[in-house]
Design a protein around this motif. Structure first.
Motif, mmCIF file in Angstrom:
data_model
loop_
_atom_site.group_PDB
_atom_site.id
_atom_site.type_symbol
_atom_site.label_atom_id
_atom_site.label_comp_id
_atom_site.label_asym_id
_atom_site.label_seq_id
_atom_site.Cartn_x
_atom_site.Cartn_y
_atom_site.Cartn_z
ATOM 1 N N PRO A 98 44.795 19.368 31.506
ATOM 2 C CA PRO A 98 44.490 18.062 30.916
ATOM 3 C C PRO A 98 45.638 17.077 31.058
ATOM 4 C CG PRO A 98 45.094 19.610 29.198
ATOM 5 C CD PRO A 98 45.114 20.382 30.485
ATOM 6 N N TRP A 99 45.260 15.802 31.055
ATOM 7 C CA TRP A 99 46.204 14.699 30.954
ATOM 8 C C TRP A 99 45.610 13.697 29.963
ATOM 9 C CZ3 TRP A 99 51.010 13.227 32.233
ATOM 10 C CH2 TRP A 99 51.347 11.882 32.072
ATOM 11 N N GLY A 100 46.192 13.627 28.765
ATOM 12 C CA GLY A 100 45.692 12.680 27.776
ATOM 13 C C GLY A 100 46.576 11.459 27.764
ATOM 14 N N TYR A 101 46.071 10.322 28.211
ATOM 15 C CA TYR A 101 46.883 9.109 28.248
ATOM 16 C C TYR A 101 46.113 7.974 27.589
ATOM 17 C CZ TYR A 101 50.405 5.788 29.788
ATOM 18 O OH TYR A 101 51.409 4.858 29.809
ATOM 19 N N SER A 102 46.361 7.758 26.335
ATOM 20 C CA SER A 102 45.806 6.610 25.609
ATOM 21 C C SER A 102 46.670 6.385 24.379
ATOM 22 C CB SER A 102 44.353 6.864 25.199
ATOM 23 O OG SER A 102 44.289 7.870 24.203
ATOM 24 N N ASP A 103 46.592 5.179 23.789
ATOM 25 C CA ASP A 103 47.397 4.872 22.601
ATOM 26 C C ASP A 103 47.042 5.818 21.461
ATOM 27 O OD1 ASP A 103 48.621 2.840 23.934
ATOM 28 O OD2 ASP A 103 47.257 1.287 23.216
ATOM 29 N N VAL A 104 45.749 6.142 21.332
ATOM 30 C CA VAL A 104 45.329 7.023 20.245
ATOM 31 C C VAL A 104 45.945 8.404 20.413
ATOM 32 C CG1 VAL A 104 43.333 8.117 19.178
ATOM 33 C CG2 VAL A 104 43.187 5.739 19.920
ATOM 34 N N VAL A 105 45.884 8.911 21.650
ATOM 35 C CA VAL A 105 46.432 10.237 21.897
ATOM 36 C C VAL A 105 47.935 10.264 21.656
ATOM 37 C CG1 VAL A 105 46.821 11.969 23.668
ATOM 38 C CG2 VAL A 105 44.613 10.838 23.512
ATOM 39 N N GLY A 125 42.432 4.288 27.389
ATOM 40 C CA GLY A 125 41.764 4.946 26.279
ATOM 41 C C GLY A 125 40.991 6.199 26.636
ATOM 42 N N HIS A 126 40.956 6.569 27.914
ATOM 43 C CA HIS A 126 40.231 7.770 28.332
ATOM 44 C C HIS A 126 41.169 8.972 28.431
ATOM 45 C CE1 HIS A 126 36.539 5.577 29.252
ATOM 46 N NE2 HIS A 126 37.271 4.677 29.910
ATOM 47 N N SER A 127 40.579 10.151 28.365
ATOM 48 C CA SER A 127 41.334 11.378 28.612
ATOM 49 C C SER A 127 40.939 11.924 29.984
ATOM 50 C CB SER A 127 41.048 12.426 27.535
ATOM 51 O OG SER A 127 39.683 12.806 27.552
ATOM 52 N N TYR A 128 41.912 12.527 30.671
ATOM 53 C CA TYR A 128 41.679 13.002 32.031
ATOM 54 C C TYR A 128 42.131 14.454 32.149
ATOM 55 C CZ TYR A 128 41.058 8.081 33.174
ATOM 56 O OH TYR A 128 40.608 6.779 33.214
ATOM 57 N N ALA A 129 41.490 15.140 33.084
ATOM 58 C CA ALA A 129 41.869 16.523 33.362
ATOM 59 C C ALA A 129 41.580 16.822 34.824
ATOM 60 C CB ALA A 129 41.111 17.488 32.466
ATOM 61 N N CYS A 130 42.383 17.712 35.384
ATOM 62 C CA CYS A 130 42.187 18.180 36.762
ATOM 63 C C CYS A 130 41.544 19.567 36.692
ATOM 64 C CB CYS A 130 43.524 18.239 37.496
ATOM 65 S SG CYS A 130 43.421 18.901 39.192
ATOM 66 N N ARG A 131 40.424 19.708 37.378
ATOM 67 C CA ARG A 131 39.700 20.985 37.371
ATOM 68 C C ARG A 131 39.802 21.659 38.740
ATOM 69 N NH1 ARG A 131 33.593 20.260 36.839
ATOM 70 N NH2 ARG A 131 33.834 19.960 39.089
ATOM 71 N N VAL A 132 40.183 22.934 38.723
ATOM 72 C CA VAL A 132 40.370 23.692 39.961
ATOM 73 C C VAL A 132 39.435 24.896 39.949
ATOM 74 C CG1 VAL A 132 42.002 24.971 41.392
ATOM 75 C CG2 VAL A 132 42.781 22.975 40.086
ATOM 76 N N LEU A 157 38.236 15.041 35.934
ATOM 77 C CA LEU A 157 37.287 14.829 34.844
ATOM 78 C C LEU A 157 37.777 13.664 33.985
ATOM 79 C CD1 LEU A 157 36.590 18.513 33.683
ATOM 80 C CD2 LEU A 157 35.439 17.203 35.475
ATOM 81 N N ARG A 158 36.881 12.736 33.674
ATOM 82 C CA ARG A 158 37.171 11.641 32.750
ATOM 83 C C ARG A 158 36.321 11.834 31.500
ATOM 84 N NH1 ARG A 158 35.738 7.430 35.636
ATOM 85 N NH2 ARG A 158 37.833 6.795 36.344
ATOM 86 N N ASP A 159 36.986 12.096 30.379
ATOM 87 C CA ASP A 159 36.288 12.387 29.120
ATOM 88 C C ASP A 159 35.282 13.519 29.307
ATOM 89 O OD1 ASP A 159 37.708 10.297 27.945
ATOM 90 O OD2 ASP A 159 36.144 8.833 28.406
ATOM 91 N N GLY A 160 35.663 14.512 30.118
ATOM 92 C CA GLY A 160 34.823 15.683 30.329
ATOM 93 C C GLY A 160 33.801 15.548 31.422
#
Length: 304
Positions: free
Chosen positions: A270-277, A250-257, A212-215
């Motif tokens: 979830p995997w949040g990888y951005s400067d803001v996060v 700048g996007h947030s990512y998550a793996c859905r199972v 998932l990218r930004d949900g």
């Protein structure tokens, strides 16, 4: 139910034979290559059939292997086939929920399809047209007693035995194990970040893993790569799904199972990888430290 067999002919006088039986993905038993007796790998397999049926099956296997090895070596010598030779066979039946069934027999020679058996019209169909395959077809086609016995075994015995084994092995076949998932990153180059979702420990085999990218679900494409489902030693399964992204995008990512053991729920890692996060995480951590320090100072002052 599947019966698998591999025979490796080292020369005309020595052959190494391995065999096993499978019900779906559960190994029922194997063939002792020295005594040609059946070794049971599940406690519920032997009680599923009368002992006399197992004895008859072992005797039939011994007679078949003896005759097959002799005929195979004779054909190899007549057709000048060099040793070693690897013969693979797969036979069995599949039962469907609507009570229909499908039977199959497939034979391979040195890793390539050789011929198969069509139960409906009782014929052996060549997969490759060679002198050896034509010789094998003529021998087995003229061996009508074996063909008739094989037809009965596939259409009647296999289906009856499979139904019995499905009943006795119901608990094992319906077993459910929850998946365990982790997400981590790899950086093969400064311009690329690989997010890896490792899912393991689940049973049954069927599973759905998505990014998932930004949900929003990331559609399959060149940036996604999911491995085959591989077995673990404890009769569960594992796989990996990889998503290639640009660092600091700048996007947030998550793996859905999604898996049968989870019911209607989904496992979301979830995997949040951005400067803001990252900045938000640092600020939150600093604020927590400052707050704890203030509480400790106030507590010491009150004690004094």
């Amino acid at each position: 139910m599947w019966l698998l067999r591999i025979s490796t002919f080292q020369n005309s006088s020595f052959v190494d034979t391995e065999g096993m039986g499978l019900l779906e993905d559960i190994e029922l038993g194997s063939l002792d290559q020295h005594t040609w007796k059946i070794r049971f790998h599940q406690p519920w397999v032997r009680p599923a059939l009368p002992s006399g049926d197992w004895d008859a099956m072992e005797n039939m296997i011994k007679i078949y292997l003896q005759q097959f090895n002799y005929q195979f070596n004779e054909g190899a010598v007549q057709n000048n086939v060099p040793y070693p030779i690897v013969f693979q066979g797969m036979a069995g039946c599949t039962l469907y929920p609507n009570k229909s069934s499908q039977t199959f027999v497939q034979v391979a020679y040195n890793g390539q399809d050789f011929f198969s058996f069509c139960v409906d019209d009782v014929t052996w169909v060549l997969s490759q047209d060679t002198d050896l395959s034509q010789y094998a077809q003529s021998i087995i086609q003229n061996y009508t007693a074996f063909t008739d016995m094989l037809t009965v075994l596939l259409n009647d015995t296999c289906i009856d035995y499979t139904e019995r084994l499905l009943h006795y092995g119901k608990a094992a076949l319906e077993r459910q194990e929850l998946p365990v998932a982790t997400v981590f990153a790899r950086t093969p180059s400064p311009a690329q970040l690989l997010l890896v979702c490792r899912v393991t420990g689940f049973y049954p085999r069927s599973i759905s893993v998505a990014w998932l990218r930004d949900g929003q679900e990331v559609p399959p494409g060149p940036d996604t790569n999911t491995s085959a489902i591989l077995p673990n030693a404890d009769l569960t399964y594992q796989l990996r799904s990889v998503l290639a992204v640009a660092p600091h995008d700048g996007h947030s990512y998550a793996c859905r199972v999604r898996h049968r053991s989870l019911g209607t729920r989904s496992l979301l890692i979830p995997w949040g990888y951005s400067d803001v996060v990252l900045i938000a995480g640092l600020v939150a951590g600093l604020l927590a430290v400052v707050a704890m320090a203030a509480v400790m100072v106030f507590w010491l002052w009150r004690r004094r």
